[in-house]
Design a protein around this motif. Structure first.
Motif, mmCIF file in Angstrom:
data_model
loop_
_atom_site.group_PDB
_atom_site.id
_atom_site.type_symbol
_atom_site.label_atom_id
_atom_site.label_comp_id
_atom_site.label_asym_id
_atom_site.label_seq_id
_atom_site.Cartn_x
_atom_site.Cartn_y
_atom_site.Cartn_z
ATOM 1 N N CYS A 215 9.550 3.689 -9.874
ATOM 2 C CA CYS A 215 9.056 4.701 -10.285
ATOM 3 C C CYS A 215 7.291 4.685 -10.739
ATOM 4 O O CYS A 215 6.587 4.974 -10.260
ATOM 5 N N SER A 216 7.321 2.926 -11.066
ATOM 6 C CA SER A 216 5.776 2.124 -10.678
ATOM 7 C C SER A 216 4.777 2.332 -9.737
ATOM 8 O O SER A 216 4.299 2.726 -9.382
ATOM 9 N N PHE A 217 5.674 2.150 -8.447
ATOM 10 C CA PHE A 217 5.314 2.461 -7.286
ATOM 11 C C PHE A 217 4.897 3.778 -7.052
ATOM 12 O O PHE A 217 3.835 4.446 -6.494
ATOM 13 N N ILE A 218 6.357 4.649 -7.201
ATOM 14 C CA ILE A 218 5.955 6.496 -7.537
ATOM 15 C C ILE A 218 5.101 6.763 -7.699
ATOM 16 O O ILE A 218 3.633 7.188 -7.108
ATOM 17 N N ASP A 219 4.440 6.114 -9.267
ATOM 18 C CA ASP A 219 3.082 6.589 -9.612
ATOM 19 C C ASP A 219 2.326 6.647 -9.142
ATOM 20 O O ASP A 219 0.852 7.185 -9.103
ATOM 21 N N LEU B 189 1.130 -1.437 0.045
ATOM 22 C CA LEU B 189 -0.139 -0.127 -0.240
ATOM 23 C C LEU B 189 0.905 0.659 -0.071
ATOM 24 O O LEU B 189 1.655 1.801 0.447
ATOM 25 N N PRO B 190 0.200 2.140 -0.671
ATOM 26 C CA PRO B 190 1.503 3.534 -0.673
ATOM 27 C C PRO B 190 1.661 3.864 0.543
ATOM 28 O O PRO B 190 3.055 4.824 0.804
ATOM 29 N N CYS C 153 1.651 6.192 -5.626
ATOM 30 C CA CYS C 153 1.778 7.090 -5.252
ATOM 31 C C CYS C 153 0.940 7.953 -5.221
ATOM 32 O O CYS C 153 0.287 8.712 -4.201
ATOM 33 N N VAL C 154 1.451 8.677 -6.345
ATOM 34 C CA VAL C 154 0.662 10.049 -7.008
ATOM 35 C C VAL C 154 -0.513 9.997 -7.392
ATOM 36 O O VAL C 154 -1.495 11.190 -6.253
ATOM 37 N N GLU C 155 -0.866 8.682 -8.145
ATOM 38 C CA GLU C 155 -2.505 8.796 -8.337
ATOM 39 C C GLU C 155 -3.966 9.253 -7.216
ATOM 40 O O GLU C 155 -4.359 8.884 -7.380
ATOM 41 N N ARG C 156 -2.802 8.563 -6.055
ATOM 42 C CA ARG C 156 -3.466 8.311 -5.176
ATOM 43 C C ARG C 156 -3.475 8.941 -4.322
ATOM 44 O O ARG C 156 -4.264 9.053 -2.861
#
Length: 177
Positions: free
Chosen positions: A165-169, A134-135, A171-174
């Motif tokens: 980068c996928s995980f950070i993306d 979970l982010p 996080c940003v999306e949520r």
């Protein structure tokens, strides 16, 4: 068999005084395995009392794989993902050990050992990101810190860079901060 902290520290002092004595080395690594793996030590790296012994145990990456070395690595991986302070201290201790070993041993051999450690680090990072993190979870934060802790993780390992980068993306999306 149990090993106390004082026994572990004494065997580390003996190892440093007698680097070429195989029985002293075996005693330290056995004590380290028992203390860290079988003894259930929680934080290896963020406590001054165990930091030096945990750091010295990284030498296990230079020997042939055995059930004990693999169990140590597995336990260390599990330990590092539970404590942010341990993870930061691990990367700092690794750098200190690298410099110290280069003064004592042939730097080419030291580099081989540390290539093995870096490969293991990247496997651990990828494993973390492959889980459903979970982010906003502590595990997610630790995985990002792990990926960012070593420049080589992002610069030279495309699969780690992609997973980070996928995980950070996500996080940003949520909207996670």
């Amino acid at each position: 068999m149990t090993t106390t902290l004082s026994e572990l520290q004494a065997s580390l002092r003996q190892l440093r005084a007698n680097r070429t004595n195989e029985s002293v080395g075996r005693r330290f690594y056995t004590n380290g395995f028992v203390y860290f793996v079988e003894g259930g030590a929680k934080c290896w790296w963020c406590h001054h009392e165990t930091l030096e012994a945990a750091t010295e145990m990284l030498q296990l990456f230079s020997i042939q794989k055995t059930a004990h070395t693999e169990k140590f690595k597995q336990t260390m991986a599990e330990q590092l993902i539970t404590c942010e302070k341990c993870l930061v201290a691990y990367y700092a201790a690794k750098n200190v050990l690298y410099k110290r070993y280069c003064e004592v041993y042939d730097p080419r051999n030291v580099e081989l050992v540390f290539q093995s450690i870096r490969a293991w680090d990247s496997q651990c990072i990828l494993l973390q990101f492959s889980r459903s993190l979970l982010p906003s979870s502590p595990e997610g934060r630790i995985a990002v810190i792990d990926a960012l802790a070593g420049a080589e993780n992002l610069l030279f390992l495309p699969e780690v860079e992609k997973a980070t980068c996928s995980f950070i993306d996500r996080c940003v999306e949520r909207g996670v901060r």
